[in-house]
Design a protein around this motif. Sequence first.
Motif, PDB file in Angstrom:
ATOM      1  N   SER A   1      -1.737 -42.572  30.179  1.00  0.00           N
ATOM      2  CA  SER A   1      -0.410 -42.190  29.695  1.00  0.00           C
ATOM      3  C   SER A   1       0.412 -43.419  29.318  1.00  0.00           C
ATOM      4  O   SER A   1       1.128 -43.417  28.307  1.00  0.00           O
ATOM      5  N   LEU A   2       0.286 -44.475  30.103  1.00  0.00           N
ATOM      6  CA  LEU A   2       1.017 -45.701  29.787  1.00  0.00           C
ATOM      7  C   LEU A   2       0.417 -46.410  28.580  1.00  0.00           C
ATOM      8  O   LEU A   2       1.125 -47.100  27.848  1.00  0.00           O
ATOM      9  N   SER A   3      -0.892 -46.248  28.366  1.00  0.00           N
ATOM     10  CA  SER A   3      -1.499 -46.817  27.159  1.00  0.00           C
ATOM     11  C   SER A   3      -0.887 -46.185  25.919  1.00  0.00           C
ATOM     12  O   SER A   3      -0.639 -46.853  24.912  1.00  0.00           O
ATOM     13  N   VAL A   4      -0.658 -44.873  25.977  1.00  0.00           N
ATOM     14  CA  VAL A   4       0.010 -44.187  24.872  1.00  0.00           C
ATOM     15  C   VAL A   4       1.448 -44.674  24.752  1.00  0.00           C
ATOM     16  O   VAL A   4       1.940 -44.984  23.654  1.00  0.00           O
ATOM     17  N   GLU A   5       2.122 -44.750  25.906  1.00  0.00           N
ATOM     18  CA  GLU A   5       3.524 -45.180  25.917  1.00  0.00           C
ATOM     19  C   GLU A   5       3.678 -46.590  25.366  1.00  0.00           C
ATOM     20  O   GLU A   5       4.684 -46.911  24.725  1.00  0.00           O
TER      21      GLU A   5
ATOM     22  N   ALA B   1       2.196 -50.868  18.132  1.00  0.00           N
ATOM     23  CA  ALA B   1       1.875 -50.659  16.721  1.00  0.00           C
ATOM     24  C   ALA B   1       3.115 -50.865  15.859  1.00  0.00           C
ATOM     25  O   ALA B   1       3.044 -51.454  14.768  1.00  0.00           O
ATOM     26  N   GLY B   2       4.270 -50.384  16.345  1.00  0.00           N
ATOM     27  CA  GLY B   2       5.511 -50.580  15.607  1.00  0.00           C
ATOM     28  C   GLY B   2       5.858 -52.049  15.466  1.00  0.00           C
ATOM     29  O   GLY B   2       6.313 -52.496  14.403  1.00  0.00           O
ATOM     30  N   ALA B   3       5.625 -52.834  16.526  1.00  0.00           N
ATOM     31  CA  ALA B   3       5.907 -54.268  16.465  1.00  0.00           C
ATOM     32  C   ALA B   3       4.946 -54.971  15.509  1.00  0.00           C
ATOM     33  O   ALA B   3       5.337 -55.894  14.782  1.00  0.00           O
ATOM     34  N   LEU B   4       3.675 -54.556  15.504  1.00  0.00           N
ATOM     35  CA  LEU B   4       2.715 -55.114  14.551  1.00  0.00           C
ATOM     36  C   LEU B   4       3.141 -54.814  13.121  1.00  0.00           C
ATOM     37  O   LEU B   4       3.080 -55.681  12.237  1.00  0.00           O
ATOM     38  N   LEU B   5       3.568 -53.579  12.884  1.00  0.00           N
ATOM     39  CA  LEU B   5       4.030 -53.194  11.553  1.00  0.00           C
ATOM     40  C   LEU B   5       5.233 -54.037  11.146  1.00  0.00           C
ATOM     41  O   LEU B   5       5.279 -54.585  10.041  1.00  0.00           O
ATOM     42  N   GLU B   6       6.191 -54.155  12.046  1.00  0.00           N
ATOM     43  CA  GLU B   6       7.398 -54.918  11.746  1.00  0.00           C
ATOM     44  C   GLU B   6       7.070 -56.374  11.422  1.00  0.00           C
ATOM     45  O   GLU B   6       7.704 -56.997  10.571  1.00  0.00           O
ATOM     46  N   SER B   7       6.033 -56.917  12.072  1.00  0.00           N
ATOM     47  CA  SER B   7       5.672 -58.320  11.872  1.00  0.00           C
ATOM     48  C   SER B   7       4.749 -58.517  10.671  1.00  0.00           C
ATOM     49  O   SER B   7       4.254 -59.621  10.446  1.00  0.00           O
ATOM     50  N   GLY B   8       4.493 -57.439   9.921  1.00  0.00           N
ATOM     51  CA  GLY B   8       3.691 -57.575   8.720  1.00  0.00           C
ATOM     52  C   GLY B   8       2.199 -57.549   8.953  1.00  0.00           C
ATOM     53  O   GLY B   8       1.433 -58.142   8.195  1.00  0.00           O
ATOM     54  N   GLN B   9       1.762 -56.837   9.990  1.00  0.00           N
ATOM     55  CA  GLN B   9       0.325 -56.708  10.274  1.00  0.00           C
ATOM     56  C   GLN B   9      -0.044 -55.229  10.199  1.00  0.00           C
ATOM     57  O   GLN B   9      -0.354 -54.595  11.197  1.00  0.00           O
ATOM     58  N   VAL B  10      -0.028 -54.684   8.981  1.00  0.00           N
ATOM     59  CA  VAL B  10      -0.234 -53.251   8.808  1.00  0.00           C
ATOM     60  C   VAL B  10      -1.645 -52.846   9.230  1.00  0.00           C
ATOM     61  O   VAL B  10      -1.849 -51.810   9.876  1.00  0.00           O
ATOM     62  N   GLY B  11      -2.649 -53.635   8.886  1.00  0.00           N
ATOM     63  CA  GLY B  11      -4.025 -53.318   9.263  1.00  0.00           C
ATOM     64  C   GLY B  11      -4.211 -53.256  10.770  1.00  0.00           C
ATOM     65  O   GLY B  11      -4.832 -52.316  11.289  1.00  0.00           O
ATOM     66  N   ALA B  12      -3.662 -54.247  11.472  1.00  0.00           N
ATOM     67  CA  ALA B  12      -3.765 -54.243  12.935  1.00  0.00           C
ATOM     68  C   ALA B  12      -3.012 -53.060  13.527  1.00  0.00           C
ATOM     69  O   ALA B  12      -3.462 -52.444  14.503  1.00  0.00           O
ATOM     70  N   ALA B  13      -1.865 -52.730  12.933  1.00  0.00           N
ATOM     71  CA  ALA B  13      -1.099 -51.574  13.407  1.00  0.00           C
ATOM     72  C   ALA B  13      -1.907 -50.296  13.228  1.00  0.00           C
ATOM     73  O   ALA B  13      -1.887 -49.405  14.091  1.00  0.00           O
ATOM     74  N   GLN B  14      -2.661 -50.184  12.120  1.00  0.00           N
ATOM     75  CA  GLN B  14      -3.507 -49.014  11.901  1.00  0.00           C
ATOM     76  C   GLN B  14      -4.530 -48.857  13.021  1.00  0.00           C
ATOM     77  O   GLN B  14      -4.777 -47.749  13.506  1.00  0.00           O
ATOM     78  N   GLU B  15      -5.158 -49.962  13.408  1.00  0.00           N
ATOM     79  CA  GLU B  15      -6.183 -49.899  14.447  1.00  0.00           C
ATOM     80  C   GLU B  15      -5.583 -49.466  15.777  1.00  0.00           C
ATOM     81  O   GLU B  15      -6.170 -48.656  16.510  1.00  0.00           O
ATOM     82  N   VAL B  16      -4.418 -50.005  16.122  1.00  0.00           N
ATOM     83  CA  VAL B  16      -3.776 -49.644  17.391  1.00  0.00           C
ATOM     84  C   VAL B  16      -3.363 -48.169  17.360  1.00  0.00           C
ATOM     85  O   VAL B  16      -3.543 -47.442  18.342  1.00  0.00           O
ATOM     86  N   ILE B  17      -2.817 -47.723  16.233  1.00  0.00           N
ATOM     87  CA  ILE B  17      -2.421 -46.317  16.104  1.00  0.00           C
ATOM     88  C   ILE B  17      -3.632 -45.409  16.228  1.00  0.00           C
ATOM     89  O   ILE B  17      -3.585 -44.365  16.889  1.00  0.00           O
ATOM     90  N   ARG B  18      -4.736 -45.790  15.587  1.00  0.00           N
ATOM     91  CA  ARG B  18      -5.938 -44.962  15.646  1.00  0.00           C
ATOM     92  C   ARG B  18      -6.404 -44.814  17.095  1.00  0.00           C
ATOM     93  O   ARG B  18      -6.706 -43.711  17.558  1.00  0.00           O
ATOM     94  N   GLU B  19      -6.446 -45.918  17.807  1.00  0.00           N
ATOM     95  CA  GLU B  19      -6.880 -45.858  19.202  1.00  0.00           C
ATOM     96  C   GLU B  19      -5.890 -45.064  20.051  1.00  0.00           C
ATOM     97  O   GLU B  19      -6.287 -44.288  20.930  1.00  0.00           O
ATOM     98  N   THR B  20      -4.606 -45.235  19.785  1.00  0.00           N
ATOM     99  CA  THR B  20      -3.585 -44.519  20.557  1.00  0.00           C
ATOM    100  C   THR B  20      -3.656 -43.017  20.295  1.00  0.00           C
ATOM    101  O   THR B  20      -3.568 -42.215  21.230  1.00  0.00           O
ATOM    102  N   LEU B  21      -3.838 -42.623  19.043  1.00  0.00           N
ATOM    103  CA  LEU B  21      -3.913 -41.201  18.728  1.00  0.00           C
ATOM    104  C   LEU B  21      -5.185 -40.574  19.297  1.00  0.00           C
ATOM    105  O   LEU B  21      -5.177 -39.403  19.708  1.00  0.00           O
ATOM    106  N   ASP B  22      -6.276 -41.324  19.337  1.00  0.00           N
ATOM    107  CA  ASP B  22      -7.487 -40.827  19.999  1.00  0.00           C
ATOM    108  C   ASP B  22      -7.200 -40.546  21.470  1.00  0.00           C
ATOM    109  O   ASP B  22      -7.638 -39.534  22.029  1.00  0.00           O
ATOM    110  N   LEU B  23      -6.463 -41.452  22.088  1.00  0.00           N
ATOM    111  CA  LEU B  23      -6.120 -41.282  23.495  1.00  0.00           C
ATOM    112  C   LEU B  23      -5.170 -40.106  23.686  1.00  0.00           C
ATOM    113  O   LEU B  23      -5.286 -39.338  24.653  1.00  0.00           O
ATOM    114  N   VAL B  24      -4.251 -39.935  22.749  1.00  0.00           N
ATOM    115  CA  VAL B  24      -3.341 -38.789  22.787  1.00  0.00           C
ATOM    116  C   VAL B  24      -4.137 -37.487  22.787  1.00  0.00           C
ATOM    117  O   VAL B  24      -3.865 -36.554  23.550  1.00  0.00           O
ATOM    118  N   ASP B  25      -5.155 -37.424  21.932  1.00  0.00           N
ATOM    119  CA  ASP B  25      -5.991 -36.230  21.871  1.00  0.00           C
ATOM    120  C   ASP B  25      -6.750 -36.012  23.177  1.00  0.00           C
ATOM    121  O   ASP B  25      -6.909 -34.878  23.633  1.00  0.00           O
TER     122      ASP B  25
END
Length: 939
Positions: free
Chosen positions: A601-605, A611-635
Amino acid sequence: MTVPFVGRAAELDRIRTLSRTITVDRRPSALLFVGEPGLGKTRLLNEARSAIAARHGLTVVGYEPERTVPLAAAAELLRTLVRADPGGRLSELLSETAHVAALEPIRVFEAAHRASERLVPLLILVDDLQWVDELSLALCHYLLRAAVSGQRAVGLVAMSRPSPVVGSYSDALRHVFGDADQLTVAELEPLDRDNGIRLARALAPDMRMERAAEIWSQAAGSPFWLAVLAASQGDRQADHVIDLQLRYAAPDAAELVALLAVGGRPATIDEILRIEGWPEQRLLAALDDLIAKGLASRTERSVSLVHDLVRAAADQRLSEETRRRLHRAWADTLEKVAQGDLGTLRSALEHRRAAEMPTVDLSLRLVRSPRRRWLGAEGLALVGSIADEAETTDPGVPELREATAALAAELGEDRIAHERWTLLSDQVSPGPTRERALLGAARAAYELNLEQASRVAIERARAEATRSADRIALDALEAEVVIWLQDRPRDGWPLARRAAAEAQRLADATGGMDRLPTDDRRAVIGALRVAFTAAVQDDQWRVVGEVAGAYAGAARGFDGAEEIRAMLATGSAASIRGESREALVTRQRAWEEAHRRVYPSLSVEAGFPFAGALLESGQVGAAQEVIRETLDLVDRIGLRGRLLGRSQFVAQEVAFHSGDRRTTVAELMRKGDTLDRHSAMAAYQLLATWLALLDGPAAATEVVAQVEAGRRCAADSGCPRCGLELELWGAKALASVGRWAEASHTIRAWDAARPDPNPSDAVTRQWVEGLVTAQESASAPAAAGRLSAALTAAERTGRVVDAIGIQLDLAKVLSGSDREAAVEQFAAAAAKARAAGSVALGRVADRGLRELGIRTWRRGPAGRRPMEAGVLSRDIELSPREVEVARLVIDGASNPEIAAQLFLSRKTVERHVSNALAKVGARNRTELARRLMEIDASN
């Protein structure tokens, strides 16, 4: 008695189909057989084990007396996974010294999932599902859900009698799989006449055909009863045969049958010897007698009755005195060998109750166990009934009632917790126990959103509180009531600040956090956590870092979960102060720690803000990977649809920037009406921002509508902080679409409400001011100066994506007066967007250059072809993920093959293929492949 396997051709075909699905197609699949007792379900399961060529098998077996014992059925499964991952987190979590706080089952589930990844293709075999305990079923469900989410080769074959449990579980599986071809629920029928006769004659080769047919008819097609009748040549009714075998068994054999019947599960040789006190030879002689009669079986050092029907028949023959004696023996033995194991203690408690022995002391051991949360609602009800039935004056009863109320609170059973804490406060005399009960009742009332009851309970508890830690906890709780139940964050902050100050004084007086008693330190940490939240809600940005630091210092070394929450607070504080790089580092550390320590639950939190911080810092690809892993965990953990606040939109923001911008806008528009008011406010804010970016003044009407919809939600939600954030970004969107007057009015109102903005908001405020100035003063240099200052501030603090957005607006302002400078700014923004991986911002920059007459069609700095870049033509653009999927479509891959190769779900692949079809204008996969190859070649 060895019973040959006969018939079941249809069932074996289904099993072979599942085998091909998981071993050849490498897709998850499940097969559930439902049948009456005696139809050979266990034997069919053994055939499945042999027929399915999985690398590894995990076994789950339910036993009726253990259906309420947490993880009893999955004990062997967990042992197998521990062996597969020696020294891994699963082993550590299951060890008794691994934790001080209560161990959440979800952490065990996630650790089991990680260990199981070493074993694919993997087969889970479940026998007697109707008796599998709730937690073991949840674990199997978790492993399957993870397999479906990750398209991993995991299969499940389960056998069950008809029961409500199997109905609920099959419904849950249908929800997980979706695709009907991956789940089969089948009814197991009796053997037909031909196969029944074959079985009877295989068991008794000399039996005449007519006699075999009679036996099949007597047994009603049941393989078990066929075997029993064949052994007796069908001279009696089937149940009478077992009855006679039990009646005329030797005394030791009869005692052993009774012991196994009361135990209700296989017993080890050592357990039986400990209970009976026999020499081993005596036990083995009795066991041989039972095996010869076909009543028992032995596997290495484990002994069991051959069928539940034998157990039921044996149990019916027992006198109440014998039954109580054996329950007592089982209880004593299990307690001696438990060594703190919750499952063993839970079994011992059931035997104690059946033997009419005292149960308060053992119940207290259970509710104080580090694994007490495994008891679940059913276990809570059991210990609660024991506590209620006991006399208040009996030893240990007040302690049990308090621990039961505390467990209810831990399990989130807030209504039960409120009732139990309130009742306990009325039952005990003034003193520490009563003070804890009053505090617990107040906390439970708050969790139930009962504002008036919370305030009354707080005042009642405060009137009797004698300990500093309790008064601190009550002040912090009152602050939460004011902030969240009364929607008054400005009034909540002084209360929370006072609680935090008292907490710090208590720690200092004791000699530091480490010297505080555990309960006092927990109260101190709680007060500092509330103070941080209150500071954020009231935008006390000048002190939020200090409060977050105090919280992190108090939590350090106390509890892993609290440490991670404090890291997240520290990251949020850094973001609020405009220190984006520090926020990124801290959030990454929190995410990694949550993953390493297995806090799903904290991994999701942590995953969404990281991922938002990665996006803000201009690392869209890395943010995609973190989001993908987080959404898998959400499921996996079942949080989909219950995420709150802005965090749930980070995935959409990443998708927007990575190329799915129009699709993302459309999806968020459809979703808006289904969200709660607070979440919808954030959605409308994003939509206004995105539409303004993509379409400029052409989207003015729609942008105004989104801002107004957000304002209505803000009025309903009662959250001034988020409402002000909406106004700030709404002003930016309104200015971007040419609604200058409305933007100016909005930003002036924002200034009045927030005279001392935090550094992060100050940069955005400067951005808006630059846009408004461009219209109000009609002076491009003045507006450009303000935007340049905002750009410098954004770049200095690491807000790369926002800096690109500001540079785009700067270029637009300059385009009317200084074409060369505008081209320079657009080109710089385009280059930065490509480096950041933001397709959306890159397309806006290219459009600006084209409007100034600059050719933007390019093969790319690395010679990438249009198909590789995702840009097929001016009107056709695929996201990076759609490009990957499209290339595999061209290669002739099916959706399941694409899903397996890209580690996506089939539904996700189907969505990407549908998007590609629509964008390219193709009617089917063949036409899509042809059109893509033609476009790629022509470019």
